[in-house]
Design a protein around this motif. Structure first.
Motif, PDB file in Angstrom:
ATOM      1  N   PRO A 143       0.802  -1.222   0.000  1.00 29.48           N
ATOM      2  CA  PRO A 143       0.000   0.000   0.000  1.00 29.48           C
ATOM      3  C   PRO A 143       0.835   1.271   0.000  1.00 29.48           C
ATOM      4  N   MET A 144       2.154   1.133   0.136  1.00 29.75           N
ATOM      5  CA  MET A 144       3.033   2.302   0.205  1.00 29.75           C
ATOM      6  C   MET A 144       4.481   1.892  -0.045  1.00 29.75           C
ATOM      7  N   VAL A 145       5.349   2.882  -0.156  1.00 31.86           N
ATOM      8  CA  VAL A 145       6.785   2.654  -0.274  1.00 31.86           C
ATOM      9  C   VAL A 145       7.330   2.406   1.128  1.00 31.86           C
ATOM     10  N   GLY A 146       8.174   1.413   1.277  1.00 34.46           N
ATOM     11  CA  GLY A 146       8.756   1.128   2.588  1.00 34.46           C
ATOM     12  C   GLY A 146       9.526  -0.175   2.578  1.00 34.46           C
ATOM     13  N   THR A 147       9.619  -0.793   3.739  1.00 31.69           N
ATOM     14  CA  THR A 147      10.305  -2.075   3.895  1.00 31.69           C
ATOM     15  C   THR A 147       9.279  -3.112   4.309  1.00 31.69           C
ATOM     16  N   PHE A 148       9.236  -4.227   3.586  1.00 31.21           N
ATOM     17  CA  PHE A 148       8.260  -5.289   3.836  1.00 31.21           C
ATOM     18  C   PHE A 148       8.798  -6.289   4.843  1.00 31.21           C
ATOM     19  N   TYR A 149       7.953  -6.619   5.819  1.00 28.79           N
ATOM     20  CA  TYR A 149       8.292  -7.651   6.803  1.00 28.79           C
ATOM     21  C   TYR A 149       7.184  -8.682   6.818  1.00 28.79           C
ATOM     22  N   ARG A 150       7.574  -9.955   6.831  1.00 37.26           N
ATOM     23  CA  ARG A 150       6.611 -11.057   6.833  1.00 37.26           C
ATOM     24  C   ARG A 150       6.103 -11.407   8.222  1.00 37.26           C
ATOM     25  N   ALA A 151       6.812 -10.961   9.271  1.00 39.65           N
ATOM     26  CA  ALA A 151       6.447 -11.314  10.645  1.00 39.65           C
ATOM     27  C   ALA A 151       6.358 -10.064  11.506  1.00 39.65           C
ATOM     28  N   ARG A 152       5.712 -10.197  12.650  1.00 42.72           N
ATOM     29  CA  ARG A 152       5.508  -9.091  13.581  1.00 42.72           C
ATOM     30  C   ARG A 152       6.835  -8.566  14.131  1.00 42.72           C
ATOM     31  N   GLU A 153       7.804  -9.472  14.327  1.00 41.16           N
ATOM     32  CA  GLU A 153       9.120  -9.093  14.846  1.00 41.16           C
ATOM     33  C   GLU A 153      10.145 -10.115  14.384  1.00 41.16           C
ATOM     34  N   ALA A 193       7.323   2.331   7.111  1.00 42.79           N
ATOM     35  CA  ALA A 193       7.578   3.570   6.380  1.00 42.79           C
ATOM     36  C   ALA A 193       7.798   4.675   7.403  1.00 42.79           C
ATOM     37  N   MET A 194       8.944   5.291   7.350  1.00 43.35           N
ATOM     38  CA  MET A 194       9.288   6.395   8.249  1.00 43.35           C
ATOM     39  C   MET A 194       9.109   5.991   9.720  1.00 43.35           C
ATOM     40  N   LYS A 195       9.625   4.818  10.066  1.00 44.23           N
ATOM     41  CA  LYS A 195       9.609   4.277  11.432  1.00 44.23           C
ATOM     42  C   LYS A 195       8.214   3.895  11.920  1.00 44.23           C
ATOM     43  N   LEU A 196       7.211   3.911  11.039  1.00 46.97           N
ATOM     44  CA  LEU A 196       5.865   3.484  11.403  1.00 46.97           C
ATOM     45  C   LEU A 196       5.603   2.117  10.790  1.00 46.97           C
ATOM     46  N   MET A 197       5.025   1.222  11.590  1.00 44.73           N
ATOM     47  CA  MET A 197       4.700  -0.123  11.118  1.00 44.73           C
ATOM     48  C   MET A 197       3.246  -0.124  10.638  1.00 44.73           C
ATOM     49  N   ASN A 198       3.041  -0.393   9.346  1.00 40.76           N
ATOM     50  CA  ASN A 198       1.721  -0.362   8.727  1.00 40.76           C
ATOM     51  C   ASN A 198       1.302  -1.778   8.347  1.00 40.76           C
ATOM     52  N   ALA A 199       0.162  -2.215   8.870  1.00 47.78           N
ATOM     53  CA  ALA A 199      -0.339  -3.553   8.559  1.00 47.78           C
ATOM     54  C   ALA A 199      -0.735  -3.633   7.094  1.00 47.78           C
ATOM     55  N   VAL A 200      -0.402  -4.751   6.457  1.00 47.73           N
ATOM     56  CA  VAL A 200      -0.826  -5.021   5.084  1.00 47.73           C
ATOM     57  C   VAL A 200      -1.877  -6.115   5.175  1.00 47.73           C
ATOM     58  N   GLN A 201      -3.065  -5.823   4.650  1.00 49.07           N
ATOM     59  CA  GLN A 201      -4.168  -6.774   4.713  1.00 49.07           C
ATOM     60  C   GLN A 201      -4.590  -7.182   3.312  1.00 49.07           C
ATOM     61  N   ALA A 202      -5.003  -8.428   3.190  1.00 52.84           N
ATOM     62  CA  ALA A 202      -5.492  -8.933   1.910  1.00 52.84           C
ATOM     63  C   ALA A 202      -6.883  -8.365   1.653  1.00 52.84           C
ATOM     64  N   GLU A 203      -7.106  -7.874   0.461  1.00 49.49           N
ATOM     65  CA  GLU A 203      -8.430  -7.373   0.092  1.00 49.49           C
ATOM     66  C   GLU A 203      -9.342  -8.516  -0.343  1.00 49.49           C
ATOM     67  N   HIS A 204      -8.746  -9.611  -0.819  1.00 48.98           N
ATOM     68  CA  HIS A 204      -9.497 -10.759  -1.313  1.00 48.98           C
ATOM     69  C   HIS A 204      -8.994 -12.010  -0.612  1.00 48.98           C
ATOM     70  N   GLY A 205      -9.823 -13.022  -0.587  1.00 50.31           N
ATOM     71  CA  GLY A 205      -9.417 -14.297  -0.013  1.00 50.31           C
ATOM     72  C   GLY A 205      -8.782 -15.185  -1.059  1.00 50.31           C
ATOM     73  N   GLY A 206      -8.081 -16.198  -0.595  1.00 50.09           N
ATOM     74  CA  GLY A 206      -7.454 -17.163  -1.486  1.00 50.09           C
ATOM     75  C   GLY A 206      -6.391 -17.946  -0.735  1.00 50.09           C
ATOM     76  N   ARG A 207      -5.741 -18.836  -1.456  1.00 51.23           N
ATOM     77  CA  ARG A 207      -4.673 -19.636  -0.871  1.00 51.23           C
ATOM     78  C   ARG A 207      -3.340 -19.036  -1.311  1.00 51.23           C
TER      79      ARG A 207
END
Length: 158
Positions: free
Chosen positions: A83-93, A117-131
């Motif tokens: 949803p934005m420019v930043g660094t992607f993380y797959r896990a909470r920590e 992004a800019m030291k803020l952690m932004n949740a990425v959520q799926a808009e659609h379901g699937g496997r």
């Protein structure tokens, strides 16, 4: 004689992304792709197509190229994008289990990762379901706006 500087990791990642997605990009133009120019230091991609053929024929369907993620090449794949420019993380920590793994069933609204992004952690959520068919973005990798993070395939139970 001066030595050419080593390419930055960011530049290599951008080039890798463009290479993996060139077939889809080529299929969006009115004629065969002529040139792709990639710049970095916030990124700029310039795409140039050859002049359209005289008959005005539609461009050929976009074939999958070697190195294109298998799930992304599927017609029915659903991309979850950044949803934005930043660094992607797959896990909470660091060291924690990833939000999702390949084969997991994802429901609409489920968190699949984080973009910092800019030291803020932004949740990425799926808009659609699937496997989850494929995780495209690497953990800790810089991502651009709307860059694919993972690919979902439709599932009857989603």
């Amino acid at each position: 004689m001066t030595a050419e500087p080593a390419p930055s990791q960011e530049g290599e990642r951008v080039l890798d992304w463009v290479t993996r997605h060139a077939a889809r990009l080529a299929g969006t133009g009115p004629a065969p792709l002529r040139r792709i120019t990639v710049s970095t230091a916030t990124l700029a991609v310039h795409v140039e197509w050859a002049p359209p053929p005289a008959g005005g024929a539609a461009p050929p369907a976009c074939p999958a190229v070697e190195g294109t993620p298998a799930a992304a090449a599927r017609q029915d794949a659903i991309m979850v994008t950044s949803p934005m420019v930043g660094t992607f993380y797959r896990a909470r920590e660091p060291g924690a289990a990833p939000f999702v793994e390949i084969g997991d069933l994802v429901e609409p609204g489920q968190q699949i990762g984080i973009v910092e992004a800019m030291k803020l952690m932004n949740a990425v959520q799926a808009e659609h379901g699937g496997r989850v068919a494929e995780v495209i973005a690497a953990d800790g990798a810089p991502v651009q706006y709307e860059e694919p993070l993972l690919a979902l395939v439709p599932d009857d139970r989603a």
